[in-house]
Design a protein around this motif. Structure first.
Motif, PDB file in Angstrom:
ATOM      1  N   ILE A   1       0.864  -1.177   0.000  1.00 34.17           N
ATOM      2  CA  ILE A   1       0.000   0.000   0.000  1.00 34.17           C
ATOM      3  C   ILE A   1       0.904   1.231   0.000  1.00 34.17           C
ATOM      4  O   ILE A   1       1.732   1.405   0.896  1.00 34.17           O
ATOM      5  N   VAL A   2       0.733   2.054  -1.026  1.00 30.92           N
ATOM      6  CA  VAL A   2       1.588   3.218  -1.202  1.00 30.92           C
ATOM      7  C   VAL A   2       0.726   4.475  -1.069  1.00 30.92           C
ATOM      8  O   VAL A   2      -0.281   4.620  -1.756  1.00 30.92           O
ATOM      9  N   SER A   3       1.118   5.365  -0.170  1.00 28.19           N
ATOM     10  CA  SER A   3       0.445   6.660  -0.008  1.00 28.19           C
ATOM     11  C   SER A   3       1.429   7.749  -0.392  1.00 28.19           C
ATOM     12  O   SER A   3       2.604   7.683  -0.021  1.00 28.19           O
ATOM     13  N   TYR A   4       0.919   8.752  -1.124  1.00 26.34           N
ATOM     14  CA  TYR A   4       1.793   9.819  -1.574  1.00 26.34           C
ATOM     15  C   TYR A   4       0.975  11.043  -1.962  1.00 26.34           C
ATOM     16  O   TYR A   4      -0.236  10.963  -2.153  1.00 26.34           O
ATOM     17  N   GLU A   5       1.657  12.171  -2.059  1.00 24.84           N
ATOM     18  CA  GLU A   5       1.018  13.400  -2.532  1.00 24.84           C
ATOM     19  C   GLU A   5       0.872  13.295  -4.041  1.00 24.84           C
ATOM     20  O   GLU A   5       1.860  13.169  -4.759  1.00 24.84           O
ATOM     21  N   ARG A   6      -0.368  13.371  -4.497  1.00 19.30           N
ATOM     22  CA  ARG A   6      -0.622  13.104  -5.922  1.00 19.30           C
ATOM     23  C   ARG A   6      -0.030  14.145  -6.859  1.00 19.30           C
ATOM     24  O   ARG A   6       0.255  13.837  -8.001  1.00 19.30           O
ATOM     25  N   LYS A   7       0.183  15.369  -6.398  1.00 24.13           N
ATOM     26  CA  LYS A   7       0.759  16.387  -7.271  1.00 24.13           C
ATOM     27  C   LYS A   7       2.290  16.391  -7.221  1.00 24.13           C
ATOM     28  O   LYS A   7       2.930  17.073  -8.002  1.00 24.13           O
TER      29      LYS A   7
ATOM     30  N   ILE B   1       6.020   2.828  -9.395  1.00 26.82           N
ATOM     31  CA  ILE B   1       6.147   1.488  -9.978  1.00 26.82           C
ATOM     32  C   ILE B   1       7.621   1.099 -10.063  1.00 26.82           C
ATOM     33  O   ILE B   1       7.986  -0.048  -9.763  1.00 26.82           O
ATOM     34  N   SER B   2       8.478   2.035 -10.435  1.00 21.09           N
ATOM     35  CA  SER B   2       9.916   1.756 -10.501  1.00 21.09           C
ATOM     36  C   SER B   2      10.463   1.341  -9.145  1.00 21.09           C
ATOM     37  O   SER B   2      11.275   0.410  -9.052  1.00 21.09           O
ATOM     38  N   LYS B   3      10.039   2.008  -8.076  1.00 27.37           N
ATOM     39  CA  LYS B   3      10.506   1.655  -6.731  1.00 27.37           C
ATOM     40  C   LYS B   3      10.082   0.227  -6.372  1.00 27.37           C
ATOM     41  O   LYS B   3      10.850  -0.512  -5.772  1.00 27.37           O
ATOM     42  N   ILE B   4       8.865  -0.140  -6.739  1.00 29.15           N
ATOM     43  CA  ILE B   4       8.372  -1.503  -6.460  1.00 29.15           C
ATOM     44  C   ILE B   4       9.191  -2.523  -7.254  1.00 29.15           C
ATOM     45  O   ILE B   4       9.668  -3.513  -6.707  1.00 29.15           O
ATOM     46  N   LYS B   5       9.363  -2.270  -8.550  1.00 30.76           N
ATOM     47  CA  LYS B   5      10.095  -3.210  -9.407  1.00 30.76           C
ATOM     48  C   LYS B   5      11.575  -3.281  -9.031  1.00 30.76           C
ATOM     49  O   LYS B   5      12.166  -4.360  -9.030  1.00 30.76           O
ATOM     50  N   ASN B   6      12.171  -2.124  -8.704  1.00 28.66           N
ATOM     51  CA  ASN B   6      13.582  -2.119  -8.322  1.00 28.66           C
ATOM     52  C   ASN B   6      13.840  -2.882  -7.026  1.00 28.66           C
ATOM     53  O   ASN B   6      14.946  -3.342  -6.783  1.00 28.66           O
ATOM     54  N   ALA B   7      12.800  -3.025  -6.209  1.00 23.02           N
ATOM     55  CA  ALA B   7      12.930  -3.815  -4.979  1.00 23.02           C
ATOM     56  C   ALA B   7      12.812  -5.305  -5.273  1.00 23.02           C
ATOM     57  O   ALA B   7      12.978  -6.130  -4.380  1.00 23.02           O
ATOM     58  N   GLY B   8      12.509  -5.658  -6.524  1.00 22.61           N
ATOM     59  CA  GLY B   8      12.443  -7.065  -6.908  1.00 22.61           C
ATOM     60  C   GLY B   8      11.047  -7.663  -6.885  1.00 22.61           C
ATOM     61  O   GLY B   8      10.891  -8.874  -7.011  1.00 22.61           O
ATOM     62  N   MET B   9      10.046  -6.832  -6.746  1.00 26.31           N
ATOM     63  CA  MET B   9       8.676  -7.353  -6.683  1.00 26.31           C
ATOM     64  C   MET B   9       8.047  -7.398  -8.067  1.00 26.31           C
ATOM     65  O   MET B   9       8.228  -6.493  -8.876  1.00 26.31           O
ATOM     66  N   GLU B  10       7.299  -8.472  -8.295  1.00 26.26           N
ATOM     67  CA  GLU B  10       6.555  -8.634  -9.542  1.00 26.26           C
ATOM     68  C   GLU B  10       5.106  -8.219  -9.286  1.00 26.26           C
ATOM     69  O   GLU B  10       4.426  -8.807  -8.451  1.00 26.26           O
ATOM     70  N   ILE B  11       4.643  -7.216 -10.001  1.00 22.14           N
ATOM     71  CA  ILE B  11       3.281  -6.691  -9.827  1.00 22.14           C
ATOM     72  C   ILE B  11       2.330  -7.488 -10.703  1.00 22.14           C
ATOM     73  O   ILE B  11       2.570  -7.668 -11.892  1.00 22.14           O
ATOM     74  N   TYR B  12       1.212  -7.954 -10.104  1.00 26.19           N
ATOM     75  CA  TYR B  12       0.220  -8.604 -10.949  1.00 26.19           C
ATOM     76  C   TYR B  12      -1.172  -7.984 -10.840  1.00 26.19           C
ATOM     77  O   TYR B  12      -2.092  -8.378 -11.556  1.00 26.19           O
ATOM     78  N   ASP B  13      -1.315  -6.953 -10.023  1.00 22.97           N
ATOM     79  CA  ASP B  13      -2.574  -6.207 -10.006  1.00 22.97           C
ATOM     80  C   ASP B  13      -2.336  -4.859  -9.320  1.00 22.97           C
ATOM     81  O   ASP B  13      -1.491  -4.754  -8.429  1.00 22.97           O
ATOM     82  N   ILE B  14      -3.085  -3.853  -9.770  1.00 22.86           N
ATOM     83  CA  ILE B  14      -2.984  -2.513  -9.199  1.00 22.86           C
ATOM     84  C   ILE B  14      -4.397  -1.967  -9.019  1.00 22.86           C
ATOM     85  O   ILE B  14      -5.230  -2.090  -9.909  1.00 22.86           O
ATOM     86  N   SER B  15      -4.648  -1.353  -7.863  1.00 21.25           N
ATOM     87  CA  SER B  15      -5.890  -0.610  -7.674  1.00 21.25           C
ATOM     88  C   SER B  15      -5.534   0.737  -7.049  1.00 21.25           C
ATOM     89  O   SER B  15      -4.524   0.865  -6.360  1.00 21.25           O
ATOM     90  N   THR B  16      -6.359   1.733  -7.324  1.00 19.98           N
ATOM     91  CA  THR B  16      -6.068   3.064  -6.813  1.00 19.98           C
ATOM     92  C   THR B  16      -7.226   3.578  -5.976  1.00 19.98           C
ATOM     93  O   THR B  16      -8.369   3.177  -6.166  1.00 19.98           O
ATOM     94  N   ASP B  17      -6.894   4.443  -5.065  1.00 19.28           N
ATOM     95  CA  ASP B  17      -7.890   5.141  -4.255  1.00 19.28           C
ATOM     96  C   ASP B  17      -7.568   6.625  -4.378  1.00 19.28           C
ATOM     97  O   ASP B  17      -6.631   7.125  -3.775  1.00 19.28           O
TER      98      ASP B  17
END
Length: 154
Positions: free
Chosen positions: A110-116, A124-140
């Motif tokens: 779960i990633v929280s950030y200032e949208r602007k 996404i780069s931070k997630i992938k660079n940590a070695g994680m494989e993403i298979y679904d994304i949802s946004t709030d």
């Protein structure tokens, strides 16, 4: 009612089933397109967000804010993205620049950030660079309820 210039609806969907609610809103939208001003009171923020182009937020009898729905929603500063990953690898907390990562037992990051301030490709780069494989994304994106809570908190 015969072509009123203003129609006041006080909690019109309270206790109404799904089909009747849809029919009611279709009729209200038709009246509005015909030039009728609709004043709606509701505790259901999602209805106000969907139906209204201007919203007044009232707290304890006081007008807190009156603006367009878009402008109110644009005040939401934070966004949340939930990544479903194959396996979680914790992200190094250095140089996150205000991005917050949390993890749960369902292999979700779960990633929280200032949208602007940040872009999704950076996250996404931070997630992938940590070695994680993403298979679904949802946004709030946040909603009118978030705006209401932010404006009325003491």
């Amino acid at each position: 009612v015969h072509r009123p210039p203003i129609l006041v609806l006080d909690e019109p969907t309270a206790g109404v089933d799904v089909q009747l609610r849809k029919n009611l809103w279709d009729n209200v939208k038709t009246l509005n397109r015909q030039g009728v001003t609709i004043i709606l009171t509701t505790h259901l923020m999602y209805e106000a967000e969907e139906m209204c182009n201007r919203i007044a937020i009232i707290n304890k009898g006081n007008l807190i804010k009156l603006d367009t729905t878009k402008n109110l929603l644009d005040t939401i500063k934070n966004k949340k993205i939930i990544f479903k990953v194959e396996k979680i690898y914790k992200i190094n907390n250095t140089d996150l620049n205000g991005i917050s990562f949390s993890y749960n037992s369902s292999n979700e990051v779960i990633v929280s950030y200032e949208r602007k301030k940040h872009k999704i490709d950076e996250i996404i780069s931070k997630i992938k660079n940590a070695g994680m494989e993403i298979y679904d994304i949802s946004t709030d994106e946040g909603n009118l309820e978030d705006v209401f809570i932010d404006l009325t908190k003491n």
